[in-house]
Motif scaffolding. Structure first.
Motif, PDB file in Angstrom:
ATOM      1  N   PRO A 180       0.895  -1.238  -0.143  1.00  0.00           N
ATOM      2  CA  PRO A 180      -0.129  -0.096   0.042  1.00  0.00           C
ATOM      3  C   PRO A 180       0.955   1.239  -0.001  1.00  0.00           C
ATOM      4  O   PRO A 180       0.400   2.492  -0.327  1.00  0.00           O
ATOM      5  N   ASP A 181       2.259   1.233   0.436  1.00  0.00           N
ATOM      6  CA  ASP A 181       2.954   2.352   0.202  1.00  0.00           C
ATOM      7  C   ASP A 181       3.256   2.623  -1.207  1.00  0.00           C
ATOM      8  O   ASP A 181       3.705   3.830  -1.570  1.00  0.00           O
ATOM      9  N   ILE A 182       3.167   1.706  -2.006  1.00  0.00           N
ATOM     10  CA  ILE A 182       3.361   1.972  -3.452  1.00  0.00           C
ATOM     11  C   ILE A 182       2.029   2.410  -4.351  1.00  0.00           C
ATOM     12  O   ILE A 182       1.946   3.283  -4.966  1.00  0.00           O
ATOM     13  N   LEU A 183       0.836   1.606  -3.835  1.00  0.00           N
ATOM     14  CA  LEU A 183      -0.274   2.072  -4.398  1.00  0.00           C
ATOM     15  C   LEU A 183      -1.431   1.919  -3.449  1.00  0.00           C
ATOM     16  O   LEU A 183      -1.706   1.094  -2.853  1.00  0.00           O
ATOM     17  N   PRO A 184      -2.197   2.934  -3.176  1.00  0.00           N
ATOM     18  CA  PRO A 184      -3.204   2.830  -2.024  1.00  0.00           C
ATOM     19  C   PRO A 184      -4.300   1.604  -2.739  1.00  0.00           C
ATOM     20  O   PRO A 184      -4.544   1.778  -3.934  1.00  0.00           O
ATOM     21  N   SER A 185      -5.107   1.153  -1.958  1.00  0.00           N
ATOM     22  CA  SER A 185      -6.103   0.248  -2.109  1.00  0.00           C
ATOM     23  C   SER A 185      -7.175  -0.008  -1.049  1.00  0.00           C
ATOM     24  O   SER A 185      -6.907   0.360   0.279  1.00  0.00           O
ATOM     25  N   GLN A 186      -8.212  -0.317  -1.533  1.00  0.00           N
ATOM     26  CA  GLN A 186      -9.398  -0.472  -0.401  1.00  0.00           C
ATOM     27  C   GLN A 186      -8.951  -1.462   0.770  1.00  0.00           C
ATOM     28  O   GLN A 186      -9.504  -0.900   1.966  1.00  0.00           O
ATOM     29  N   PHE A 187      -8.632  -2.448   0.537  1.00  0.00           N
ATOM     30  CA  PHE A 187      -8.181  -3.474   1.388  1.00  0.00           C
ATOM     31  C   PHE A 187      -6.875  -3.408   1.422  1.00  0.00           C
ATOM     32  O   PHE A 187      -6.235  -4.840   1.172  1.00  0.00           O
ATOM     33  N   ALA A 188      -6.239  -2.723   2.103  1.00  0.00           N
ATOM     34  CA  ALA A 188      -4.822  -2.512   2.125  1.00  0.00           C
ATOM     35  C   ALA A 188      -4.062  -3.430   3.175  1.00  0.00           C
ATOM     36  O   ALA A 188      -4.702  -3.533   4.322  1.00  0.00           O
ATOM     37  N   VAL A 189      -2.999  -4.089   2.682  1.00  0.00           N
ATOM     38  CA  VAL A 189      -2.282  -5.293   3.496  1.00  0.00           C
ATOM     39  C   VAL A 189      -0.942  -4.976   3.533  1.00  0.00           C
ATOM     40  O   VAL A 189      -0.417  -4.945   2.292  1.00  0.00           O
ATOM     41  N   PRO A 190      -0.230  -4.609   4.554  1.00  0.00           N
ATOM     42  CA  PRO A 190       1.260  -4.269   4.611  1.00  0.00           C
ATOM     43  C   PRO A 190       1.963  -5.705   4.092  1.00  0.00           C
ATOM     44  O   PRO A 190       1.748  -6.716   3.980  1.00  0.00           O
ATOM     45  N   GLY A 191       3.185  -5.371   3.521  1.00  0.00           N
ATOM     46  CA  GLY A 191       3.888  -6.423   3.168  1.00  0.00           C
ATOM     47  C   GLY A 191       3.887  -6.809   1.648  1.00  0.00           C
ATOM     48  O   GLY A 191       4.108  -7.827   1.595  1.00  0.00           O
TER      49      GLY A 191
END
Length: 256
Positions: free
Chosen positions: A198-209
């Motif tokens: 999500p640091d690259i591309l925001p998303s609705q259901f963001a999951v780190p890693g």
């Protein structure tokens, strides 16, 4: 690629909970091909339970499979952009009708392998791959054997979902293993863009890693080199900034 590229954006609502993903699907399709086919009208995003969405979006889901079918019949390389992953319940049917031995590469932060009995969220988009694999009955014929599905980038599985993944034959592997596992085979790529960090591309259901853009681009280029890629569907691109359109277009083109 020895077939002409055919790009379609499916804009109608499936199980959309935000308004941005359908518009992102349109933006990406037009970036890939200014003459892309735009199908359906934007629906009203809402939070609904899986059974309501399954009923209300039945026509849109059928349209997804129909669009892939039409592209394949025309001898084209199908690229379908759409809001969320629910469409796999019909797109995989079209693929396996034409290529019964095809493998599915499932690139996603999530397994989407819940059932009505395991889902904690009631989200249809989190249950669609399991339906495609015949783990539960969504009203569409099962389309692919779980053993022919290779997941990568999946890092968020609910407890009951994890049991199903572990026991039905789906494999979840590191990105570095994908091309070797699929080498020499026909592969249909399902790309949910939340596979990216999500640091690259925001998303609705963001999951780190998640993957970096370079990592995903490299993975797709390796798959293109080692496999016969027979089609692509791209989901979950929230209505973007222009720079994000360019980023995602560059990633997708790595497999085209």
């Amino acid at each position: 690629m020895d077939r002409p590229l055919s790009v379609t954006a499916l804009r109608c609502r499936t199980s959309d909970r935000t308004p941005g993903a359908s518009r992102g699907a349109e933006a990406l399709a037009l970036a890939l091909d200014p003459d892309a086919r735009l199908v359906g009208t934007f629906g009203e995003a809402r939070i609904a339970n899986w059974d309501d969405d399954l009923r209300d979006s039945h026509g849109c889901l059928l349209e997804a499979g129909g669009q892939v079918e039409d592209m394949l019949v025309a001898g084209a390389f199908p690229v379908l952009t759409t809001s969320d992953c629910s469409i796999c319940m019909t797109t995989f049917q079209a693929i396996t009708r034409h290529e019964p031995d095809a493998r599915v590469l499932w690139l996603d932060a999530h397994g989407d392998y819940n059932t009505p009995d395991t889902t904690p969220s009631g989200f249809l988009g989190g249950m669609c791959l399991a339906a495609s694999c015949g783990v539960w009955d969504a009203g569409f014929e099962p389309s692919i054997d779980p053993g022919r599905v290779l997941m990568s980038g999946v890092r968020d599985l609910d407890a009951g979902e994890r049991v199903l993944v572990d026991t039905t034959g789906v494999k979840n592997v590191r990105p570095s293993e994908v091309a070797q596992r699929l080498a020499g085979q026909k592969v249909y790529v399902h790309l949910d863009l939340d596979v990216l960090d999500p640091d690259i591309l925001p998303s609705q259901f963001a999951v780190p890693g998640g993957l970096s853009d370079t990592g995903l681009r490299t993975l797709l280029a390796e798959v293109k080199r080692e496999c016969e890629v027979i089609g692509l569907e791209v989901t979950a691109f929230e209505y973007p900034e222009p720079a994000n359109v360019e980023l995602v277009e560059s990633i997708v083109r790595a497999v085209l």
